[in-house]
Structure formats: structure tokens, C-alpha cells
Design a protein around this motif. Structure first.
Motif, PDB file in Angstrom:
ATOM      1  N   ASP A  40     -25.848  24.376   9.595  1.00 52.44           N
ATOM      2  CA  ASP A  40     -26.671  25.345  10.302  1.00 52.44           C
ATOM      3  C   ASP A  40     -26.493  26.704   9.610  1.00 52.44           C
ATOM      4  O   ASP A  40     -25.361  27.148   9.377  1.00 52.44           O
ATOM      5  CB  ASP A  40     -26.224  25.419  11.763  1.00 52.44           C
TER       6      ASP A  40
ATOM      7  N   SER B 203     -26.948  29.778  10.483  1.00 49.51           N
ATOM      8  CA  SER B 203     -26.414  30.977  11.136  1.00 49.51           C
ATOM      9  C   SER B 203     -24.940  30.834  11.492  1.00 49.51           C
ATOM     10  O   SER B 203     -24.248  31.840  11.656  1.00 49.51           O
ATOM     11  CB  SER B 203     -27.236  31.348  12.369  1.00 49.51           C
ATOM     12  N   THR B 204     -24.423  29.605  11.604  1.00 48.64           N
ATOM     13  CA  THR B 204     -23.013  29.443  11.982  1.00 48.64           C
ATOM     14  C   THR B 204     -22.182  28.704  10.942  1.00 48.64           C
ATOM     15  O   THR B 204     -20.951  28.815  10.937  1.00 48.64           O
ATOM     16  CB  THR B 204     -22.896  28.637  13.294  1.00 48.64           C
ATOM     17  N   GLY B 205     -22.827  27.907  10.106  1.00 47.32           N
ATOM     18  CA  GLY B 205     -22.075  27.049   9.199  1.00 47.32           C
ATOM     19  C   GLY B 205     -21.704  25.715   9.817  1.00 47.32           C
ATOM     20  O   GLY B 205     -20.986  24.921   9.196  1.00 47.32           O
ATOM     21  N   ALA B 206     -22.173  25.433  11.018  1.00 46.90           N
ATOM     22  CA  ALA B 206     -21.895  24.142  11.660  1.00 46.90           C
ATOM     23  C   ALA B 206     -22.374  23.014  10.754  1.00 46.90           C
ATOM     24  O   ALA B 206     -23.491  23.046  10.246  1.00 46.90           O
ATOM     25  CB  ALA B 206     -22.602  24.071  13.010  1.00 46.90           C
ATOM     26  N   GLU B 207     -21.492  22.019  10.550  1.00 50.62           N
ATOM     27  CA  GLU B 207     -21.812  20.909   9.652  1.00 50.62           C
ATOM     28  C   GLU B 207     -22.642  19.850  10.373  1.00 50.62           C
ATOM     29  O   GLU B 207     -22.295  19.438  11.484  1.00 50.62           O
ATOM     30  CB  GLU B 207     -20.516  20.228   9.179  1.00 50.62           C
ATOM     31  N   PHE B 208     -23.679  19.378   9.707  1.00 51.41           N
ATOM     32  CA  PHE B 208     -24.411  18.225  10.227  1.00 51.41           C
ATOM     33  C   PHE B 208     -23.744  16.943   9.730  1.00 51.41           C
ATOM     34  O   PHE B 208     -23.093  16.932   8.688  1.00 51.41           O
ATOM     35  CB  PHE B 208     -25.874  18.276   9.787  1.00 51.41           C
TER      36      PHE B 208
ATOM     37  N   GLN C 170     -30.141  38.739  11.475  1.00 52.36           N
ATOM     38  CA  GLN C 170     -29.078  39.202  12.374  1.00 52.36           C
ATOM     39  C   GLN C 170     -28.408  40.401  11.700  1.00 52.36           C
ATOM     40  O   GLN C 170     -28.157  40.342  10.502  1.00 52.36           O
ATOM     41  CB  GLN C 170     -27.993  38.130  12.525  1.00 52.36           C
TER      42      GLN C 170
ATOM     43  N   TRP D 188     -17.132  37.128   5.920  1.00 54.23           N
ATOM     44  CA  TRP D 188     -17.802  36.304   4.909  1.00 54.23           C
ATOM     45  C   TRP D 188     -19.004  35.608   5.485  1.00 54.23           C
ATOM     46  O   TRP D 188     -19.169  35.500   6.690  1.00 54.23           O
ATOM     47  CB  TRP D 188     -16.821  35.305   4.293  1.00 54.23           C
TER      48      TRP D 188
ATOM     49  N   PRO E 254     -21.264  32.660   6.669  1.00 57.17           N
ATOM     50  CA  PRO E 254     -20.806  31.440   7.346  1.00 57.17           C
ATOM     51  C   PRO E 254     -21.022  30.161   6.547  1.00 57.17           C
ATOM     52  O   PRO E 254     -20.346  29.166   6.808  1.00 57.17           O
ATOM     53  CB  PRO E 254     -21.627  31.418   8.639  1.00 57.17           C
TER      54      PRO E 254
ATOM     55  N   LEU F  12     -18.312  35.074  14.730  1.00 58.44           N
ATOM     56  CA  LEU F  12     -19.213  34.048  15.269  1.00 58.44           C
ATOM     57  C   LEU F  12     -19.063  33.914  16.786  1.00 58.44           C
ATOM     58  O   LEU F  12     -20.042  33.627  17.483  1.00 58.44           O
ATOM     59  CB  LEU F  12     -18.983  32.713  14.561  1.00 58.44           C
TER      60      LEU F  12
ATOM     61  N   TRP G 188     -20.648  23.901  15.744  1.00 59.13           N
ATOM     62  CA  TRP G 188     -19.840  24.879  15.021  1.00 59.13           C
ATOM     63  C   TRP G 188     -18.373  24.785  15.468  1.00 59.13           C
ATOM     64  O   TRP G 188     -17.458  24.790  14.630  1.00 59.13           O
ATOM     65  CB  TRP G 188     -20.353  26.317  15.241  1.00 59.13           C
TER      66      TRP G 188
ATOM     67  N   THR H 249     -16.839  21.801  13.853  1.00 52.74           N
ATOM     68  CA  THR H 249     -16.626  22.046  12.424  1.00 52.74           C
ATOM     69  C   THR H 249     -15.377  22.900  12.203  1.00 52.74           C
ATOM     70  O   THR H 249     -14.528  22.586  11.364  1.00 52.74           O
ATOM     71  CB  THR H 249     -17.852  22.774  11.821  1.00 52.74           C
TER      72      THR H 249
END
Lengths: 811, 152
Positions: A609, A611-616, A638, A752, A754, B37, B135, B138
Motif C-alpha cells: 500500500d 501510503s503505509t507500506g502495508a505488504e500485500f 499528504q 522515511w 513508507p 503512521l 500495516w 507488516t
């Protein structure tokens, strides 16, 4: 003869679209020497910027005495950057490290290699003993070593020690390039070729002061601009750089707002129908969502956020939308700023929706900041896995395990490799106990330096530093290893446009200094790393053996080197990967057929993702059925984590001058370069300066919540509200008792992106105040480049004089 | 109609999650990514709560008395250190999971009530809650080996 300090870009060789770029051979020899005095020329390429310019090293009497550009090479056609013309002199500096040093209380004392390596190995074995021992090791390497060195280091870390804590300073310069390429196209790898400059009809430079960071690429662009049917040019940069002054349109956006600009430009291009519907349908995924997001950015809103005229946003969209062969280049103005990866992806999106990819002139350079950054990424010495493999793909890990003959679970693959800022955080908390730093200087180059110094000085942290000189980082080390450098060792490295060059050993290193590869191999031998059959994990003894092993690692991957050998690289031009049996001459452009590396079994990431760096997950990725189509990721703008307030009302951005590289470890030791930019300065807009009562040359204090520095003021064309500090200046050449704070990173924020985890060097809030009158003496800033003074200022021009006269031979 | 109670439950859960994100951001300010975040996601939760409010008010007019034990307490303050960070992120994860399932339930009710406006809000927000969960997972996956196996 040309004074390449006064004129870093040398004489023009204009050419038209589709014509080959004319040859111009640049040469500089020491003192009064001529070519007749040169005993031999040794093939190499540049390590003082990321363009990958090919050159020959002149050797006389066992010493390096000069350089000459290689006319035969596709990258530079004989030209050289001023840093290359003069920077080699640092090799011959009298203060090179020649013996290992070890800590004895407050001092570093000379010792022999057995003692120094013995200390490292003893500490390593002690730390490795017990569960979780791997987690006590951290490696922080460079963008300036050779491919073979990175690969050896990568195998030591991943298969020897089994630690994920390895990164390069490429995290500071190029991580976003890799992240954006992966997010859009499935894997790393530049789509374009430098020859796209020869064919394009428009060039967009996104946060890329190419005139100072890759001068030879700029010469190519200027030669097109001076020839028939020149390309249009768009520059996005808060500073009045040479690029901004040359461009037909300059958008001096407020720092940290790139995402809003990109969204606005994409909106205009889509609404006005300047996109290729057929290409979008056949080759991309996510167009509807992209349209939904960018629709919220009409020119008036963009103008408000970015503080540029709405009409200029529309004009920029017209320039981009009207081009038939658009070339984009992206660098630190995007990569080190807010929403780095998302904004860089929007450049990819622009090209994808216009179908401007994979054909001559229609190219993208997601640039690198350092000469060998590409190799750090390819070989897995940073936050990637060797061969651009996917840490979350079990088959990819199994391939590495087979290749190295180790158990799959030896290789850490439970998460992406640990990024640099997190490595330093673990060291700060005490769980990383041994930090091995090679060929980089974090005590000057990382954000918030007082914190970095505090971490490196922790008594519990065993710090190994491997470098040419006793850097600011070396001063804090427990063991310092003297390394050989460019010209003193053999190896390969790869430019932005995938061109692989060989750099051969020309002379012996000074004293007992050893190549970085020899040091890593020695460590591996002493640690006695074994494969699953009890054989040595790392059997190599020299660079060519490592290169051959790397070729096997690269086989079948996007960066396939199997068709390249040292012999093939000797004599002629560099070769672009992928280079295989089927494509023995390499590959000029990727994605010529519109098929991208997004297949789930081949791709380097299952996506994040933005905006957050959430991994798929893999199953989520498969469900999207990318199957060779490129992604069009999009997110909303943002604001930056740090924005100006009453106490810190200005925005600090940091960057480079054409005369210095990184923390000046080499360029500060080359007389011509050092004299051109000897001391830090701060750039201010005249309107800000007037409000603060500051004149050219005044001593100014710049303070952020982290620290304060002092610099002389240069009044120039930087946009109002933004101040600039070059980040090159540390403390090695100041009297230890009279060090005044001057490193830009005393001020920068620990934050840093994301996705790419690249630090935000371009958006710190600062306060600026006058400290002392300059009495009419101008700032020690070059008059060439972004620091060019305002028109009419009484500032003597930067020149190199007779000592900087170089050959610039047009054919 | 009991929909108001679930809207109230979800509204309060979003407010509590916003508050918890802010507390964790402050407590772990030395982890800059977590700090930034968490602040960002707190704002997102505020927006979710704001979008829910008019629906909660509208449906409350038709609602009987609130049932017992509707709300639950999932967060009792932050912790320190590596394992403390992990545990705090886990609290956030459970709170976000409560929001996630509540969006599903409210979305089903919106279908039943033929309330297109409410359904629109659910569709928009549930995806953002899903990203929050992702998130947090992760970040916890990254932190767990070092915090649980390596750190002393």
C-alpha cells in the motif's frame, strides 16, 4: 584546453534527433605530463557519480597520473565529469590508511591484519553463539564498491551469518528508484536507455539537477538542445538549478508537495484526452482508480498546495501531453522528499498511460545517486535479494538455497531485509552489537547526526569501518580496515541504464591496504562458513570467480549477466543487461513489447500500500491477475511529517554541488575540486534574506529541532520559504579542537518514505538568523550551478585556472 | 431497529482507535515510522467517526434502549521497549479488527435498511480499516524476530 572547473560541461557538440551523439574525448594528466609520458592506459569507469562514464586510467612510474574518456563507450562517447578529471588525485593522498587500526581506550592504534581481523572474528563468533545470534550483526555498505564485493558480502550475510540486517547507503540515494520500478513494473531495472536522449522530443526532469549530479548526461541533453529540432524541457525543482534555467518551463514547487503536482498533471492529461486508451487497456491495471484519485487535483488546488501558478500546471501538462517521444528522469527532489515512492510511481504512470515506454526516445530513468548503486540492489547487499528475487516467494528462496547449497531456513526471508534506519535503531537499542560499515560515512550522511554519533559511540556496539581514509565514522570505530579503491582493484559495476563496465586494477594499493573483496573473503575464511555438505560456503579467491558465480545467480532473472564475461567487457563499450546467449550484445530497452515483469512467479514484490507500506500477500497479488500488465498505483497527497511552524518557519532542503561527491572523502582531497567548493554555504532567496536582514556572505545560523549549523549566506534563485545546504561538508578537514557545526545532517529529520524507506532529507523545518556580518566578502559557494548568485551580485566567478586545464577533443 | 447500537459501537470503536493510535505514536516516538503512521491513521479514524455520526444520530431516533455490555475495553495504555512496541501494535491490531468486523456488520445492516448513503460510507471506510490491519501486521512481522529472539 578547457578549464573544466569554470565550465564543468565543456564545449557543445550539437546533434539532431535520431543522429548518433558525436564523440568528444576529455582528458586530464597531472602537471606537465603528456600522453607520451604515460606507460599504459588501464580500462575503467567512473565511481564519483552514477552516470557510469567509461574512462582509461593513465599510469606512469607505477602511479595513476590522469584519466581519459573512452570514445568507444555508449554511455559517454569520450566525455568525463570534472570529478573524474581531477578526483583520481585522492588515490595518491598522503593520508590514505595503510595499516589496520584498533581501538585502545580513547585512541586508535596501528596494528597488523591478523590482530584486526582476529578481533572482528572473535567478537563475531562470540555473538553468533546461541539462538538469535544472527540478529546481533548489522552491515551497512555502500553504492561505491564493485558488484563482486557486494555479492560476496550478500552471501556472507544471508547464507553465512543468516542475518537480514544488511543495507547500503543506496538507501539514501536510490531506494525509491528500486521501489517505484518494482511497484509499477514488477521488478527493478531501468526501462530506458541513455540513447533515448538522442531520440526524444521532450525531456521532463523531476527533482533532478542532472547538470550537477550526472554532468555527462546533461552534456548529451544540452547537445540535443543546441542542435536541430531540440526537445522541449520541463524542470520541477525548488531551486534555480542550471536545469531549471535551461528548461522551457520551470515549476519551483514548495518542498514536499510533489504528489499533488503529479496528481494534477495526470488529471489534466487524462481529462484532455492525451492518453493512449489502447495501451492502457492492453498493458496496465488500475486506470479507473488512478482517474478517481487524480480527479481531486484541479490546477487551482495544485497551485495552492504547491505554490506555483495554475496556468503553469496547465502548460506543463500541455508540454507532457503533446510530446510524441517523452523522456523522464527522476532523482532526489522526488526520492528524498515526502511521498517519495508514490510520486516516483506517478512518473511511471504518466509514461504508461501515454504508452511512452519501450521505444526510442520514450524512456524513463529512475536514476541512481551513486556509481554502483544498481549493483547493491541486484546482488542483494541492500534491502533486496540477489538477482532481484522476491523475499516473499518461497521458490525464489529455494533457488538461492540450491545455488549456495545451504538449508532454505538459513536464508532470512520472514520479512524484507532490514532497512538502514532500522539497523541503526536496533544498534541504538542494543540488539545489534556488531555494525560493519564499508565504504560509507554515516557520521556525515545520515539524518540527525548527533543521534548517529551517539549510536556509533555506544561502548556496547562493536563498530568495524572499512575505508580509504579515517573518516568521521572511522574515528568512532573499534576496528578500522584500510581499503584499496578504484584503480587499485578489479571488478565490474553497472550504470543507471544497465550498462555493465569493467574496472581493472591499474596500480597497487598503498601500504597494507586490501581490496574490499579480499577483506570480505578473508572474513569468510576465518569464520569458516560452510555449506550443507561441509564444504566452504565461499570458495572464491578473486573477482573474476565471484563474477562467474554471480552470473549463475542472475540466470533467468531480469538482470541476467550470463552472456557477459570480463573478456567481453575488455576493449570495447560497456554492455547492457540482460545479456544472454540469445542476446549476446545486451538489451537496449526493456518492455518493448509492453509485457512487464509482473507475473506472480517472476515479480520481485507482491506489492505494498503506497501510503503505509502495508505488504500485500501472494494470494492477493495473484487475485489481481497482473500477468504482464503494469500497475498504475495512485494515492492522495499528504503533507510532510514535518512542516514549518512559528518557531521553524522555513523549509530546509539539502543536496549536492557539481564539484563534490558525498562526504568529500575523495573530492575534498583533489585540489581543483576542493578549491571550487571549499566550505559549506546556505542558499537563501533574496526576499527571505531581506526580511531576515541577511546579505551575501553574512554568517548565518540555521537551526532545526535536532541541531544547529553555521554557514555563509548565498543569495540566489532558490524559491522563497526554502533554504538549501549542501550535505557534503563534515569535519575531517577541520581542526578537532575548533570544529564548528556545519554538516547539513545535523538538522535533518529521522523520517522515511513508507515504501522505499528512503530518509526525507528535503523537508526539515528550520529557523534562520544572522550571526555576523560578512563585511562584503561573498559566501564560499560556487558561482556555477544551483548556487549561482543573483544577477548583478559582486561575486567573483568560480574558476580553476591553469591547474584545471583539460583537453576536450572534438572529432 | 437496533442498527443505531452497532453504529454507536463502531463510532466509539473508531474514536477509541484514534485515541490509541495517538497514544502509541507518542509512546514510541523514537520509532519514527510508527510515530508518523500512527498519527496518520489516527486522523483516518477521526474521519471515519465523523462520517458515521450523522447516521448514528438519525438511527438513534428509532432505537430501543442500548443493550448491556455493548462496548468493550481493548486498550489500557502503552508500554515501552521492543516487546512493548510489539504488544502495543497488537492492541491496535485487535482494536482495528473490532472496527473491521463492525464495518461488515453495519454494511450488512445497510443493505437490509436499503440505505445507499450508509453503504457508501461503509465501502469507503472498510478498505481503509483493512489497510490499517495490514500495516500493523507488516510492522509486527518485521519487529517480532528481533524483539522476541534477539533482544536481551
Amino acid at each position: 584546453m578547457v578549464d573544466r572547473i569554470a565550465d564543468p560541461w565543456g564545449p557543445r557538440t550539437p546533434y539532431g534527433p535520431g543522429e548518433p551523439w558525436p564523440v568528444r574525448v576529455d582528458e586530464f594528466l597531472d602537471g606537465d605530463l603528456t600522453e607520451a609520458d604515460v606507460d599504459r592506459w588501464v580500462q575503467s569507469a567512473s565511481v564519483l557519480h552514477s552516470n557510469g562514464d567509461a574512462m582509461d586510467i593513465a599510469v606512469s612510474g607505477g602511479r595513476i597520473v590522469g584519466v581519459r574518456g573512452r570514445a568507444v563507450d555508449r554511455v559517454n562517447r569520450g566525455r568525463l565529469d570534472p570529478k573524474d578529471l581531477y578526483g583520481w588525485q585522492a588515490n595518491n593522498s598522503r593520508d590514505r590508511l595503510t595499516r589496520p587500526l584498533v581501538r585502545d581506550g580513547d585512541r586508535l592504534v596501528e596494528t597488523d591484519w591478523d590482530t584486526a581481523m582476529g578481533r572482528i572474528v572473535a567478537r563475531s563468533k562470540e555473538l553468533l553463539d546461541g539462538p538469535g545470534g544472527w540478529g546481533h550483526f548489522g552491515f551497512y555498505t555502500s553504492g561505491q564498491l564493485f558488484l563482486e564485493e557486494y555479492y560476496a558480502l550478500g552471501v556472507i550475510g544471508k547464507a553465512g551469518l543468516g542475518t537480514p540486517h544488511m543495507d547500503g547507503n543506496t538507501r539514501l540515494c536510490t531506494a525509491t528508484a528500486a521501489a517505484a520500478l518494482k511497484a509499477s513494473f514488477g521488478t527493478d531495472g531501468q526501462p530506458g536507455s541513455y540513447t533515448d536522449v538522442d531520440h526524444c522530443d521532450a525531456i521532463a526532469l523531476w527533482g533532478h539537477n542532472v547538470a550537477e549530479t550526472q554532468t555527462v548526461l546533461w552534456m548529451r541533453m544540452l547537445d540535443r538542445r543546441r542542435g536541430p529540432n531540440p526537445p522541449a524541457m520541463l524542470a520541477v525543482d525548488p531551486r534555480a538549478t542550471p536545469v531549471a534555467r535551461e528548461a522551457d518551463l520551470h515549476l519551483a514547487v514548495r518542498s514536499g508537495t510533489n504528489m499533488a503536482l503529479m496528481n494534477g498533471l495526470l488529471r489534466e492529461i487524462i481529462r484532455r484526452g492525451w492518453y493512449d486508451r489502447d495501451y492502457v487497456d492492453a498493458h496496465t491495471l488500475g486506470f479507473d482508480e488512478l482517474c478517481r484519485i487524480v480527479d481531486g487535483y484541479p490546477p487551482r488546488r495544485v497551485a495552492e498546495i504547491c505554490d506555483v501558478p495554475a496556468a503553469d500546471v496547465e502548460r506543463a501538462a500541455e508540454l507532457l501531453g503533446g510530446a510524441q517521444r517523452l523522456l523522464s528522469t527522476v532523482l532526489q527532489g522526488f526520492y528524498q522528499s515526502n511521498q517519495a515512492t508514490a510520486a516516483a510511481c506517478q512518473v511511471n504512470n504518466l509514461h504508461l498511460i501515454r504508452g511512452m515506454i519501450g521505444r526510442p526516445g520514450a524512456g524513463i530513468y529512475q536514476m541512481n545517486g551513486q556509481p554502483t548503486a544498481q549493483n547493491t540492489r541486484e546482488t542483494g547487499a541492500d534491502g533486496d535479494l540477489p538477482g532481484l528475487r522476491n523475499w516473499d516467494n518461497d521458490q525464489h528462496i529455494a533457488e538461492l538455497a540450491r545455488l549456495w547449497n545451504v538449508e532454505v531456513d538459513t536464508i532470512p526471508h520472514w520479512a524484507p531485509p532490514t532497512h538502514a534506519m532500522q539497523i541503526f535503531r536496533y544498534a541504538e537499542q542494543g540488539s545489534i552489537k556488531l555494525l560493519w560499515i564499508s565504504a560509507t560515512n554515516p557520521a556525515v550522511s545520515l539524518p540527525d547526526l548527533s543521534r548517529i554519533r551517539r549510536i556509533l559511540a555506544r561502548p556496547e556496539l562493536f563498530v568495524v569501518v572499512q575505508d580509504l581514509f579515517l573518516t568521521e565514522t572511522g574515528e568512532l570505530a573499534d576496528v578500522v580496515l584500510p581499503a584499496a579503491t578504484w584503480g587499485e582493484k578489479t571488478g565490474t559495476f553497472t550504470s543507471v541504464d544497465r550498462t555493465v563496465h569493467l574496472s581493472e586494477k591499474a596500480v597497487d594499493p598503498p601500504g597494507e591496504a586490501r581490496s574490499d573483496l579480499d577483506i570480505f573473503l578473508d572474513y569468510a575464511r576465518r569464520m569458516d562458513f560452510r555449506d550443507r555438505d561441509g564444504g566452504p560456503l565461499i570458495p572464491w579467491t578473486g573477482p573474476e570467480e565471484v563474477f562467474e558465480a554471480w552470473k549463475e545467480c542472475s540466470r533467468g532473472r531480469p538482470c541476467d549477466y550470463t552472456g557477459i564475461s570480463y573478456d567481453k567487457l575488455r576493449g570495447g563499450s560497456g554492455v547492457q543487461w540482460p545479456c544472454t546467449e540469445e542476446h549476446p550484445d545486451g538489451t537496449e530497452r526493456l518492455y518493448t513489447d509492453g509485457v512487464f515483469n509482473t507475473g506472480p512467479d517472476y515479480c520481485e514484490t507482491f506489492g505494498q500500500d503506497l501510503s503505509t507500506g502495508a505488504e500485500f500477500t501472494q494470494s492477493e497479488y495473484r487475485a489481481r491477475e497482473p500477468n504482464g500488465r503494469a500497475f498504475l498505483p495512485a494515492v492522495d497527497y499528504q503533507p510532510s511529517p514535518e512542516v514549518p511552524d512559528d518557531e521553524h518557519p522555513l523549509l530546509l532542503t539539502t543536496g549536492r554541488t557539481v564539484y563534490q561527491f558525498h562526504t568529500r572523502t575523495k573530492t575534498g582531497r583533489a585540489a581543483q575540486l576542493d578549491a571550487a567548493a571549499p566550505q559549506v554555504w546556505v542558499e537563501l532567496n533574496p526576499a527571505d534574506a531581506e526580511r531576515l536582514g541577511i546579505a551575501e556572505g553574512d554568517l548565518v545560523g540555521i537551526a532545526s529541532p535536532r541541531g544547529a549549523v553555521q554557514a555563509r549566506a548565498r543569495l540566489c534563485g532558490i524559491r522563497p520559504g526554502v533554504v538549501f545546504l549542501p550535505f557534503h561538508y563534515g569535519y575531517f578537514d577541520q581542526d578537532p579542537n575548533e570544529r564548528t557545526p556545519r554538516a547539513a545532517n545535523e538538522l535533518t529529520v529521522t523520517a522515511w518514505d513508507p515504501i522505499s524507506k528512503q530518509p526525507l532529507f528535503k523537508v526539515a523545518a528550520v529557523a534562520v538568523a544572522k550571526l555576523a556580518d560578512g563585511d562584503g566578502v561573498p559566501a564560499p559557494a560556487p558561482t556555477v550551478g544551483g548556487s549561482e548568485p543573483v544577477p548583478g551580485a559582486d561575486v567573483p566567478a568560480t574558476v580553476g585556472g591553469p591547474a584545471a586545464e583539460a583537453v576536450s577533443g572534438k572529432e | 431497529m437496533h442498527l443505531a447500537h452497532y453504529l454507536g459501537l463502531l463510532h466509539r470503536a473508531q474514536c477509541n482507535l484514534a485515541d490509541a493510535f495517538r497514544q502509541v505514536a507518542d509512546a514510541h516516538a523514537e520509532e519514527p515510522d510508527v510515530h508518523h503512521l500512527c498519527q496518520q491513521q489516527a486522523k483516518r479514524c477521526d474521519e471515519h467517526a465523523e462520517r458515521l455520526r450523522p447516521f448514528a444520530e438519525r438511527y438513534s431516533e428509532e432505537a430501543p434502549a442500548e443493550p448491556d455490555r455493548l462496548h468493550s475495553e481493548l486498550f489500557t495504555g502503552t508500554r515501552t521497549g521492543g516487546i512493548g512496541l510489539l504488544r502495543d501494535l497488537q492492541d491496535l491490531y485487535l482494536m482495528a479488527a473490532q472496527c473491521d468486523i463492525s464495518w461488515t456488520v453495519v454494511g450488512q445492516a445497510a443493505y437490509g435498511a436499503r440505505d445507499e448513503d450508509l453503504l457508501g460510507v461503509v465501502k469507503r471506510c472498510e478498505g481503509e480499516t483493512a489497510i490499517q490491519l495490514k500495516w500493523l501486521r507488516t510492522r509486527m512481522k518485521q519487529a517480532a524476530p528481533q524483539a522476541l529472539v534477539v533482544a536481551e
